[in-house]
Design a protein around this motif. Structure first.
Motif, mmCIF file in Angstrom:
data_model
loop_
_atom_site.group_PDB
_atom_site.id
_atom_site.type_symbol
_atom_site.label_atom_id
_atom_site.label_comp_id
_atom_site.label_asym_id
_atom_site.label_seq_id
_atom_site.Cartn_x
_atom_site.Cartn_y
_atom_site.Cartn_z
ATOM 1 N N THR A 8 46.100 37.074 42.046
ATOM 2 C CA THR A 8 45.059 37.416 41.595
ATOM 3 C C THR A 8 44.456 35.895 40.841
ATOM 4 O OG1 THR A 8 46.043 38.074 39.340
ATOM 5 C CG2 THR A 8 45.405 39.515 41.138
ATOM 6 N N ASP A 12 41.524 37.579 35.901
ATOM 7 C CA ASP A 12 41.572 38.950 36.334
ATOM 8 C C ASP A 12 42.900 39.758 36.199
ATOM 9 O OD1 ASP A 12 38.942 38.721 37.306
ATOM 10 O OD2 ASP A 12 39.945 38.143 39.332
ATOM 11 N N LYS A 69 45.921 46.623 37.490
ATOM 12 C CA LYS A 69 45.711 45.200 36.645
ATOM 13 C C LYS A 69 46.536 44.960 35.735
ATOM 14 C CE LYS A 69 41.506 43.048 34.165
ATOM 15 N NZ LYS A 69 40.250 43.165 33.957
ATOM 16 N N LEU A 133 42.375 46.842 39.720
ATOM 17 C CA LEU A 133 41.458 45.610 39.914
ATOM 18 C C LEU A 133 40.382 46.030 40.455
ATOM 19 C CD1 LEU A 133 44.321 43.150 40.940
ATOM 20 C CD2 LEU A 133 42.833 42.830 38.592
#
Length: 133
Positions: A8, A12, A69, A133
């Motif tokens: 990523t 993020d 995430k 995400l």
């Protein structure tokens, strides 16, 4: 062979911005294949390995439906922070019982010990779906 997930951007999800890698074999759930993986960030103190999860499509596992995430676990205990390779928490194996909604996840700590974490599959799936995400 084909790529399923990539690193990523730092902005993020920093914990998985340097490299990622698969953990144990995914388990089939009602939501799809639950995959545990490790992510790495390069800090001023070196690499730090943490663990996340993703849910892949049941019929086409190259499709990532959800991906955490935030990490699920990170090296916080002394045996995860101090060892042959410090600051490492790396998923290795799973025992699971879908009917009882339970799992035992085995992981490496600091490349020196093996730990085990217990959880409810439904809670992990909800966390990944709500923090994707």
């Amino acid at each position: 062979h084909r790529s399923v997930m990539k690193i990523t951007k730092f902005e993020d999800s920093a914990w998985q911005c340097t490299k990622i890698g698969a953990g144990p074999a995914p388990i089939l759930t009602d939501e799809g294949w639950l995959l545990f993986y490790h992510g790495v960030i390069n800090t001023c103190n070196g690499f730090r390995y943490s663990m996340g999860a993703a849910i892949l499509d049941e019929n086409d596992p190259s499709i990532v439906k959800y991906r955490s995430k935030p990490y699920l676990m990170a090296p916080t205990e002394i045996y995860e922070q101090v060892g042959d390779v410090p600051n490492v928490l790396f998923p290795c194996g799973i025992l699971h019982n879908i009917a009882q909604d339970k799992l035992a996840l085995y992981y490496g700590g600091a490349d020196t010990v093996v730990g085990v974490a217990f959880g409810h599959i439904s809670e992990i799936i909800e966390f990944v779906k709500n923090n994707s995400l």
